[in-house]
Design a protein around this motif. Structure first.
Motif, PDB file in Angstrom:
ATOM      1  N   GLY A 172       0.791  -1.228   0.000  1.00 58.62           N
ATOM      2  CA  GLY A 172       0.000   0.000   0.000  1.00 58.62           C
ATOM      3  C   GLY A 172       0.823   1.277   0.000  1.00 58.62           C
ATOM      4  O   GLY A 172       0.279   2.368  -0.149  1.00 58.62           O
ATOM      5  N   PHE A 173       2.140   1.163   0.170  1.00 59.51           N
ATOM      6  CA  PHE A 173       2.994   2.358   0.129  1.00 59.51           C
ATOM      7  C   PHE A 173       3.264   2.812  -1.307  1.00 59.51           C
ATOM      8  O   PHE A 173       3.861   3.858  -1.526  1.00 59.51           O
ATOM      9  CB  PHE A 173       4.342   2.081   0.807  1.00 59.51           C
ATOM     10  N   MET A 174       2.842   1.984  -2.276  1.00 61.17           N
ATOM     11  CA  MET A 174       3.294   2.143  -3.661  1.00 61.17           C
ATOM     12  C   MET A 174       3.158   3.567  -4.199  1.00 61.17           C
ATOM     13  O   MET A 174       4.113   4.157  -4.668  1.00 61.17           O
ATOM     14  CB  MET A 174       2.547   1.163  -4.554  1.00 61.17           C
ATOM     15  N   GLU A 175       1.954   4.126  -4.147  1.00 63.30           N
ATOM     16  CA  GLU A 175       1.763   5.424  -4.797  1.00 63.30           C
ATOM     17  C   GLU A 175       2.562   6.531  -4.103  1.00 63.30           C
ATOM     18  O   GLU A 175       2.997   7.474  -4.747  1.00 63.30           O
ATOM     19  CB  GLU A 175       0.276   5.786  -4.876  1.00 63.30           C
ATOM     20  N   TYR A 176       2.776   6.390  -2.790  1.00 63.00           N
ATOM     21  CA  TYR A 176       3.517   7.424  -2.068  1.00 63.00           C
ATOM     22  C   TYR A 176       5.008   7.330  -2.393  1.00 63.00           C
ATOM     23  O   TYR A 176       5.696   8.338  -2.519  1.00 63.00           O
ATOM     24  CB  TYR A 176       3.262   7.295  -0.564  1.00 63.00           C
ATOM     25  N   VAL A 177       5.470   6.098  -2.555  1.00 61.04           N
ATOM     26  CA  VAL A 177       6.863   5.908  -2.940  1.00 61.04           C
ATOM     27  C   VAL A 177       7.069   6.452  -4.355  1.00 61.04           C
ATOM     28  O   VAL A 177       8.060   7.126  -4.641  1.00 61.04           O
ATOM     29  CB  VAL A 177       7.253   4.412  -2.881  1.00 61.04           C
TER      30      VAL A 177
ATOM     31  N   PHE B 219      14.839   4.453  -4.336  1.00 58.72           N
ATOM     32  CA  PHE B 219      13.709   3.861  -3.630  1.00 58.72           C
ATOM     33  C   PHE B 219      13.557   2.395  -4.021  1.00 58.72           C
ATOM     34  O   PHE B 219      13.701   2.054  -5.201  1.00 58.72           O
ATOM     35  CB  PHE B 219      12.420   4.610  -3.961  1.00 58.72           C
ATOM     36  N   LEU B 220      13.262   1.567  -3.048  1.00 57.33           N
ATOM     37  CA  LEU B 220      12.985   0.161  -3.325  1.00 57.33           C
ATOM     38  C   LEU B 220      11.677  -0.194  -2.645  1.00 57.33           C
ATOM     39  O   LEU B 220      11.549  -0.057  -1.429  1.00 57.33           O
ATOM     40  CB  LEU B 220      14.114  -0.715  -2.824  1.00 57.33           C
ATOM     41  N   HIS B 221      10.717  -0.588  -3.446  1.00 58.06           N
ATOM     42  CA  HIS B 221       9.388  -0.861  -2.909  1.00 58.06           C
ATOM     43  C   HIS B 221       9.102  -2.359  -2.942  1.00 58.06           C
ATOM     44  O   HIS B 221       9.220  -2.998  -3.986  1.00 58.06           O
ATOM     45  CB  HIS B 221       8.337  -0.095  -3.728  1.00 58.06           C
ATOM     46  N   CYS B 222       8.732  -2.884  -1.795  1.00 65.59           N
ATOM     47  CA  CYS B 222       8.495  -4.316  -1.686  1.00 65.59           C
ATOM     48  C   CYS B 222       7.078  -4.665  -2.123  1.00 65.59           C
ATOM     49  O   CYS B 222       6.124  -4.044  -1.658  1.00 65.59           O
ATOM     50  CB  CYS B 222       8.716  -4.754  -0.244  1.00 65.59           C
ATOM     51  N   SER B 223       6.958  -5.607  -3.010  1.00 59.38           N
ATOM     52  CA  SER B 223       5.695  -6.257  -3.410  1.00 59.38           C
ATOM     53  C   SER B 223       4.825  -5.469  -4.386  1.00 59.38           C
ATOM     54  O   SER B 223       3.736  -5.902  -4.709  1.00 59.38           O
ATOM     55  CB  SER B 223       4.849  -6.655  -2.182  1.00 59.38           C
ATOM     56  N   GLY B 224       5.288  -4.324  -4.861  1.00 59.63           N
ATOM     57  CA  GLY B 224       4.455  -3.541  -5.777  1.00 59.63           C
ATOM     58  C   GLY B 224       4.750  -3.848  -7.230  1.00 59.63           C
ATOM     59  O   GLY B 224       5.402  -4.838  -7.553  1.00 59.63           O
ATOM     60  N   PHE B 225       4.251  -2.975  -8.137  1.00 54.99           N
ATOM     61  CA  PHE B 225       4.516  -3.192  -9.556  1.00 54.99           C
ATOM     62  C   PHE B 225       4.854  -1.901 -10.300  1.00 54.99           C
ATOM     63  O   PHE B 225       4.965  -1.894 -11.503  1.00 54.99           O
ATOM     64  CB  PHE B 225       3.352  -3.920 -10.229  1.00 54.99           C
ATOM     65  N   LYS B 226       4.989  -0.768  -9.600  1.00 57.00           N
ATOM     66  CA  LYS B 226       5.325   0.474 -10.288  1.00 57.00           C
ATOM     67  C   LYS B 226       6.820   0.757 -10.152  1.00 57.00           C
ATOM     68  O   LYS B 226       7.389   0.599  -9.078  1.00 57.00           O
ATOM     69  CB  LYS B 226       4.527   1.634  -9.700  1.00 57.00           C
ATOM     70  N   MET B 227       7.429   1.171 -11.287  1.00 54.95           N
ATOM     71  CA  MET B 227       8.871   1.408 -11.272  1.00 54.95           C
ATOM     72  C   MET B 227       9.208   2.776 -11.851  1.00 54.95           C
ATOM     73  O   MET B 227       8.404   3.386 -12.543  1.00 54.95           O
ATOM     74  CB  MET B 227       9.594   0.339 -12.088  1.00 54.95           C
TER      75      MET B 227
ATOM     76  N   ALA C 209      17.615   0.561 -11.128  1.00 59.51           N
ATOM     77  CA  ALA C 209      16.283   0.146 -10.714  1.00 59.51           C
ATOM     78  C   ALA C 209      15.906  -1.128 -11.446  1.00 59.51           C
ATOM     79  O   ALA C 209      16.026  -1.205 -12.669  1.00 59.51           O
ATOM     80  CB  ALA C 209      15.262   1.243 -11.020  1.00 59.51           C
ATOM     81  N   GLU C 210      15.512  -2.160 -10.723  1.00 56.84           N
ATOM     82  CA  GLU C 210      15.129  -3.401 -11.378  1.00 56.84           C
ATOM     83  C   GLU C 210      13.895  -3.977 -10.701  1.00 56.84           C
ATOM     84  O   GLU C 210      13.512  -3.546  -9.617  1.00 56.84           O
ATOM     85  CB  GLU C 210      16.276  -4.417 -11.327  1.00 56.84           C
ATOM     86  N   ASN C 211      13.301  -4.919 -11.406  1.00 58.08           N
ATOM     87  CA  ASN C 211      12.174  -5.631 -10.844  1.00 58.08           C
ATOM     88  C   ASN C 211      12.689  -6.990 -10.402  1.00 58.08           C
ATOM     89  O   ASN C 211      12.860  -7.895 -11.208  1.00 58.08           O
ATOM     90  CB  ASN C 211      11.080  -5.771 -11.900  1.00 58.08           C
TER      91      ASN C 211
END
Lengths: 313, 370
Positions: free
Chosen positions: B108-113, B125-133, B285-287
Motif C-alpha cells: 500500500g505504500f506504492m503510490e507514495y513511494v 527507492f525500493l518498494h516491496c511487493s508492488g509493480f510500479k517502477m 532500478a530493477e524488478n
C-alpha cells in the motif's frame, strides 16, 4: 446458517465483546464523574503490556490481573492530575494519554517479543462450564461455557449498575457528574470522587487490555487493541451511560466485528467491506436516534468535559 | 515562589535541549570525514507494523540487522506507518535526515513511494511487493508461492477432515497467488481436500485474525494456514488441538503443538546486495522477484507435528520446483467457478502473475474475491 453455527457465532461474539465491555464500563464510570477520558486505548495498552509482563515473570494469574489494573489506573492517574487538579483540557489530555499508552506498551513490549503466555495462566483462563447454568440448552453454551474473564465481566457490569443506581455513593457520583457545584454544596468532595472514579475507570480499561494480551491472543503482540478503545468510547454513547445497556452494546459490537467471518462461508451476497463498516454505521445511527429523542435519561452527564472551579460556582 | 520555580524549570529544559543538541552534533561532524572514499549511504526502512510483530515486519527488521552487520551502514527505521499520506511524510522526513536509499516494505505504500521518487530523483527507492517502477524506484519481492506450494503439500497430507482453513488479509495478487499455490500443493497430494478462505482486511490485528481462525475451526477445518503478519491463527489452532501452517518466520515457538512448518522470508542477502550496489555506483532500478533458488524465501524445517512421509513429499516437490520441472502455474488450471484460467501447456508469465487481473481463486478453494 444452521443452529450450531449460530450458537458458535454467539459464543464467539461474547468473547469478542468482553474487552469492549470492560473498557466501556470503565469509561462509563469515568464519564459519570464528569470527565471525558479519551485515553481508553492508551490505558488498555498499558494494562495489556503490564498484565502480560507480570504474568510472564510471576506465572501467577492473580498478580497479572492486579498489574493490569494498576497500570490502567496509573495511566488514569496522569489524566486525573492534569484534568482535575490542574484543570487541563480533557479532550487533549485524553488524546495525549492514548499516544503515551501506545508508546509505553511498545517500549515495554520490546522485551516481550515472541513471548507466549505461560501455561499456568493459560490454564487459569481456560473456558470452563458453570454448573447448572452451563447445562441450559443454547443459553448455557453461549454464556456459561466461557473463561473466568468473561464471568468477571458479567459480574462487573452488574456491580457497576448496582453501584450507580442503588447506593448512596453512586448517587453522589452521579451528582458530581451532573452538577459538581451542587454536589460540592452538599458537602461531597468533588475532587475525591473524580480521582477515585477516574482511577477505577482506568483499572477496568487495563483489565480489558489484559484480556486481549493474556487470554485472547495469548502471545505478545504490539498494538494488540487495534482501535478497540475507540469503539469503547463510542459504546458509552451507544449505552447512554448505562452499564446494563453496555452489556448489550458490547456483545452487539463484538458480534458485528466478527460476523463477516461467519457469513463469508455461506455465500451471503453482501460485500464484506460493507459488513466491516457495520459497527461504525450503527454508532452513527445511534447518535442520530439519541439526539432526536432527547430525554433526561439518555443525555450525557451535564458536567461532562467541564473542569470544576470551586471559586467560580 | 511558584513563578521562580517554573522559570527555573523552563531554563533547565532549555539547557537540557542545548546540551543534548551539542552531544548529537559531534558524531555527525565526524561521520563526514573525507577519508571515506565510497559515497556515504544512509538507508531508511518504512515498516507497516512494529518490528516486534513476530512476522512480516520482523523478518524485514532481521534483514536490516543483517545489512548493518555486513556493511556497517547507518540506518533509520520507522514502524507502524499507515498506508496513507502519512507514508509520504515519513519518506520526506527520512530524506531530510539524509537517507539516500529507502526501502518501503508494504504494498500500500506504492503510490507514495512513486510520488517521492519523482520529488527526490537523487534518492534510490525500493518498494516491496508492488509493480510500479521508475529510474530511481526498484521493486523487489520473493516468489513466496513456491514455499507456499510446499507447505500445501504438508497440510494436504496432514488433514483428516479434508477441510483446510486459510486466514487471508486482502484480495491482492500477492495473497491470491499464495492461496492458489497452497491449494494446488494440497491437492497434489490430496485431491479431495478443500481450502476455505476468510478475509480479515487487516495485516496486523491479531485478535481479528484469531476470530477468522475460530470461524474456520467451527466449520470443521483441521489445518489452518495464514497470510497475516500476526500469529493469531496459530494460537487458535493450538487451543483447539489441531494443526497450523505459519508464515513469514518459523512460528514453532508460538504454537509448539500445532505448528507444522512456515514459508519464511530471508531478506538480509538481498538488502546487502542492493546497498552494496549503491555504494559501488552500479545500482539500477530493477524488478527483482527472487525464488527459492536464490535463498530469499524458503520453507522452515518441518516440526515433529508434520505427518509421516511429508519430508519426502516436500523434498520431491522442492526438487521439481528448483529444477523448473514444476512451474506451478502451468495449465490446465481452472478457477473455483469452473472457468479455465490457464489452458493446457501454457504457463503464466511473471507479468500475468503480478498484474491486478490475477483476481481468481483456483479450483478447490471455498471463498470468493470481492
Amino acid at each position: 446458517m444452521n443452529t450450531t453455527a449460530i450458537v458458535f457465532f454467539l459464543e464467539a461474539a461474547i468473547v469478542s465483546g468482553t474487552p469492549l465491555l470492560f473498557a466501556t464500563l470503565g469509561e462509563i464510570i469515568t464519564e459519570r464523574a464528569g470527565n471525558l477520558n479519551l485515553g481508553v486505548e492508551g490505558m488498555m495498552l498499558m494494562g495489556a503490556v503490564s498484565g502480560f509482563y507480570i504474568g510472564l515473570i510471576s506465572q501467577n494469574p492473580g498478580l497479572a490481573l492486579l498489574a493490569a489494573m494498576v497500570a490502567g489506573a496509573a495511566g488514569a492517574l496522569i489524566y486525573a492530575v492534569l484534568t482535575v487538579s490542574l484543570r487541563a483540557n480533557q479532550v487533549v489530555t485524553g488524546l495525549a494519554l492514548t499516544i503515551f499508552g501506545g508508546g509505553f506498551s511498545g517500549f515495554m513490549g520490546q522485551r516481550l517479543v515472541g513471548e507466549v503466555a505461560p501455561e499456568s495462566i493459560k490454564l487459569a483462563f481456560k473456558p470452563f462450564v458453570v454448573p447448572v447454568l452451563g447445562q441450559i440448552p443454547f443459553v448455557g453454551k453461549i454464556f456459561f461455557q466461557q473463561d473466568f474473564f468473561v464471568y468477571l465481566s458479567y459480574l462487573t457490569a452488574i456491580l457497576v449498575g448496582l453501584y450507580l443506581y442503588k447506593t448512596r455513593i453512586g448517587l453522589n457520583l452521579r451528582a458530581v457528574g451532573e452538577n459538581p457545584a451542587a454536589a460540592d454544596a452538599a458537602s461531597i468532595s468533588v475532587s475525591l470522587y473524580k480521582y477515585a472514579h477516574i482511577l477505577l475507570g482506568g483499572a477496568l480499561c487495563g483489565l480489558g487490555g489484559a484480556y486481549l494480551s493474556l487470554v485472547y491472543v495469548p502471545a505478545w503482540q504490539e498494538n494488540v487493541t487495534a482501535g478497540r478503545g475507540w469503539i469503547a468510547v463510542a459504546l458509552v454513547i451507544f449505552a447512554t451511560w448505562n452499564p446494563y445497556k453496555a452489556l448489550i452494546g458490547a456483545y452487539l459490537f463484538g458480534g458485528l466485528d466478527i460476523i463477516g467471518f461467519r457469513i463469508q462461508g455461506i455465500g451471503f451476497p453482501v460485500s464484506q467491506y460493507m459488513i466491516d463498516m457495520l459497527p461504525y454505521l450503527v454508532t452513527i445511527l445511534v447518535l442520530v436516534v439519541v439526539s432526536l429523542k432527547k430525554s433526561q435519561e439518555n443525555s450525557p452527564p451535564k458536567g461532562l468535559g467541564i473542569a470544576y472551579f470551586r471559586e467560580e460556582r | 515562589m511558584k513563578r521562580k520555580a517554573s522559570i527555573f524549570l523552563v531554563l533547565l529544559m532549555v539547557m537540557a535541549l542545548v546540551v543534548t543538541g551539542c552531544g548529537s552534533a559531534k558524531p555527525a561532524g565526524e561521520a563526514q570525514d573525507p577519508v571515506n572514499e565510497q559515497p556515504k549511504v544512509k538507508v531508511g526502512f518504512v515498516y507497516i507494523g512494529p518490528v516486534t510483530d513476530g512476522g512480516w515486519t520482523e523478518a524485514h527488521e532481521n534483514g536490516r540487522k543483517y545489512l548493518v552487520e555486513k556493511l556497517g551502514v547507518e540506518t533509520v527505521i520507522r514502524e507502524n506507518v499507515p498506508e496513507s499520506s502519512e507514508c509520504e511524510k515519513v519518506i520526506n522526513d527520512m530524506v531530510d535526515q539524509g537517507c539516500n536509499v529507502i526501502f518501503a516494505t508494504s504494498f500500500g505504500f506504492m503510490e507514495y513511494v512513486e510520488k517521492a521518487a519523482q520529488n527526490y530523483p537523487d534518492v534510490k527507492f525500493l518498494h516491496c511487493s508492488g509493480f510500479k517502477m521508475a529510474d530511481n524506484m526498484g521493486v523487489y519481492f520473493g516468489r513466496m508461492y513456491e514455499p507456499r506450494y510446499l507447505s500445501g503439500v504438508v497440510a494436504g497430507l496432514k488433514t483428516k477432515t479434508n477441510k483446510i482453513g486459510y486466514v487471508a488479509a486482502f484480495e491482492i495478487p500477492e495473497v491470491l497467488r499464495g492461496i492458489n499455490a497452497f491449494t494446488m500443493g494440497v491437492r497434489s497430494v490430496n485431491p479431495k481436500a478443500t481450502v476455505s478462505v476468510k478475509w480479515t482486511h487487516t495485516w496486523i490485528d491479531a485478535p481479528r485474525a484469531k476470530e477468522a481462525a475460530k470461524a474456520l475451526l467451527n466449520e470443521g477445518c483441521d489445518v489452518l494456514a495464514q497470510h497475516q503478519d500476526a500469529p493469531g491463527p496459530q494460537v487458535a489452532a493450538e487451543e483447539k488441538g489441531v494443526w497450523s501452517v505459519g508464515y513469514n518466520m518459523d512460528m514453532t515457538a508460538i504454537a509448539p503443538k500445532a505448528h507444522l512448518t512456515s514459508p519464511v522470508w530471508n531478506w538480509g542477502p538481498y538488502y546487502v546486495a542492493q546497498v552494496q550496489a549503491v555504494m559501488d555506483g552500479t545500482w539500477k532500478a530493477e524488478n527483482y522477484w527472487g525464488g527459492m533458488n536464490e535463498g530469499i524465501i524458503n520453507l522452515s524445517p518441518l516440526t515433529e507435528n508434520a505427518p509421516e512421509g511429508a519430508q519426502e513429499a516436500v523434498d520431491k516437490a522442492k526438487t521439481a520446483i528448483l529444477s523448473g520441472e514444476n512451474k506451478i502455474w502451468t495449465g490446465p488450471i481452472k478457477d473455483n467457478t469452473g472457468v479455465e484460467r490457464v489452458p493446457a501447456g501454457v504457463t503464466l508469465t511473471d507479468e500475468q502473475l503480478t498484474s491486478m487481473d490475477f483476481n481468481w481463486l483456483v479450483e478447490g478453494v471455498i471463498g470468493k474475491v470481492e
